[in-house]
Design an enzyme around this catalytic site. Structure first.
Site, PDB file in Angstrom:
ATOM      1  N   HIS A 114     -13.105 -15.034   0.932  1.00  0.00           N
ATOM      2  CA  HIS A 114     -12.482 -16.093   0.436  1.00  0.00           C
ATOM      3  C   HIS A 114     -12.495 -17.542   1.200  1.00  0.00           C
ATOM      4  CE1 HIS A 114      -8.390 -17.858  -2.068  1.00  0.00           C
ATOM      5  NE2 HIS A 114      -8.700 -18.590  -0.858  1.00  0.00           N
ATOM      6  N   GLU A 115     -12.408 -17.295   2.394  1.00  0.00           N
ATOM      7  CA  GLU A 115     -12.316 -18.536   3.577  1.00  0.00           C
ATOM      8  C   GLU A 115     -13.634 -18.890   3.849  1.00  0.00           C
ATOM      9  OE1 GLU A 115      -9.625 -19.451   4.000  1.00  0.00           O
ATOM     10  OE2 GLU A 115      -8.304 -17.843   3.885  1.00  0.00           O
TER      11      GLU A 115
ATOM     12  N   GLN B 141      -8.951 -27.050   4.305  1.00  0.00           N
ATOM     13  CA  GLN B 141      -7.685 -26.880   3.529  1.00  0.00           C
ATOM     14  C   GLN B 141      -6.781 -27.963   4.231  1.00  0.00           C
ATOM     15  OE1 GLN B 141      -7.520 -22.369   3.340  1.00  0.00           O
ATOM     16  NE2 GLN B 141      -6.423 -23.069   1.618  1.00  0.00           N
TER      17      GLN B 141
ATOM     18  N   HIS C  98     -14.325 -21.330   0.961  1.00  0.00           N
ATOM     19  CA  HIS C  98     -13.722 -22.525   1.345  1.00  0.00           C
ATOM     20  C   HIS C  98     -14.683 -23.399   2.054  1.00  0.00           C
ATOM     21  CE1 HIS C  98      -9.738 -22.824  -0.285  1.00  0.00           C
ATOM     22  NE2 HIS C  98      -9.209 -21.660   0.231  1.00  0.00           N
TER      23      HIS C  98
ATOM     24  N   GLY D   6      -4.852 -16.427   5.879  1.00  0.00           N
ATOM     25  CA  GLY D   6      -6.017 -17.229   6.081  1.00  0.00           C
ATOM     26  C   GLY D   6      -5.997 -18.529   5.960  1.00  0.00           C
TER      27      GLY D   6
ATOM     28  N   CYS E  24      -4.063 -18.758  -3.170  1.00  0.00           N
ATOM     29  CA  CYS E  24      -4.517 -19.672  -2.515  1.00  0.00           C
ATOM     30  C   CYS E  24      -3.626 -20.795  -2.099  1.00  0.00           C
ATOM     31  CB  CYS E  24      -6.079 -20.631  -2.822  1.00  0.00           C
ATOM     32  SG  CYS E  24      -6.637 -21.446  -1.936  1.00  0.00           S
ATOM     33  N   LEU E  25      -3.521 -20.987  -0.410  1.00  0.00           N
ATOM     34  CA  LEU E  25      -2.553 -22.017  -0.252  1.00  0.00           C
ATOM     35  C   LEU E  25      -2.875 -23.293  -0.863  1.00  0.00           C
ATOM     36  CD1 LEU E  25      -2.257 -21.072   3.503  1.00  0.00           C
ATOM     37  CD2 LEU E  25      -0.402 -20.733   1.725  1.00  0.00           C
TER      38      LEU E  25
HETATM   39 NI    NI Z   1      -7.596 -20.532  -0.173  1.00  0.00          NI
END
Ligand code: NI
Length: 174
Positions: A139-140, A51, A143, A46, A97-98
């Site tokens: 989660h997304e 991000q 964000h 995702g 998380c990226l």
């Molecule tokens: Ni994340």
């Protein structure tokens, strides 16, 4: 289609609420294609627009079936996503998380949710999700609201302190 740079903490864009997508044009389609490419390259399951330092309410998610590894993956592109009908049942699971490399966190999430959004053509969609897919959406969507997993985690782990066996699989970051 260029890859975009994924920003990491601390970066103020990651803590800010995004603005809704109001214009569905060629620039948006390019942005979406770049996000999909960037998510796959990372690799991740995702990615939310903030991000890549774009403060828009836009997420991409690509996920198969947690019960069946061979099931084809499904790509979701969601504009202005919102959680509706969250289950009262909560489940704790480990997330990466990226934008927070080197850490994972235990996060309590709704076991199932319905997501209301627009697809990339601006048509309304409603998706019912449970388990890991519901976790990815939560989660997304956090964000795009400026919330990071570390803001709501019950426990945060540094990957280098963990035994290899306890580490989540690579490519499952969100
Ligand atoms: Ni994340």
């Amino acid at each position: 289609m260029p890859l975009r740079e994924i920003i990491t903490i601390p970066h103020e864009t990651l803590n800010r609420k995004t603005r809704p997508v109001t214009k569905i044009d060629a620039d948006l389609q390019r942005l979406i294609d770049d996000m999909v490419e960037t998510m796959r390259d990372a690799p991740g399951v995702g990615l939310a627009a903030p991000q890549i330092n774009v403060p828009l309410s836009l997420i991409v998610v690509e996920f198969g079936d947690e019960e069946d590894e061979d099931a084809p993956k499904k790509l979701y592109t969601l504009l202005n996503p919102e959680i509706t009908r969250p289950s009262t049942e909560m489940v704790t699971g480990m997330e990466g998380c990226l934008s927070i490399p080197g850490f994972v966190a235990d996060v309590e999430r709704h076991q199932s949710v319905t997501v209301k959004a627009l697809n990339r053509h601006g048509q309304p969609v409603k998706i019912k999700a449970s388990g890991w897919l519901a976790r990815i959406f939560q989660h997304e969507i956090d964000h795009v609201n400026g919330i990071l997993m570390t803001d709501i985690a019950t426990k945060i782990f540094r990957l280098e302190d963990m035994e290899d066996d306890d580490q989540p699989d690579a490519g499952e970051d969100l």
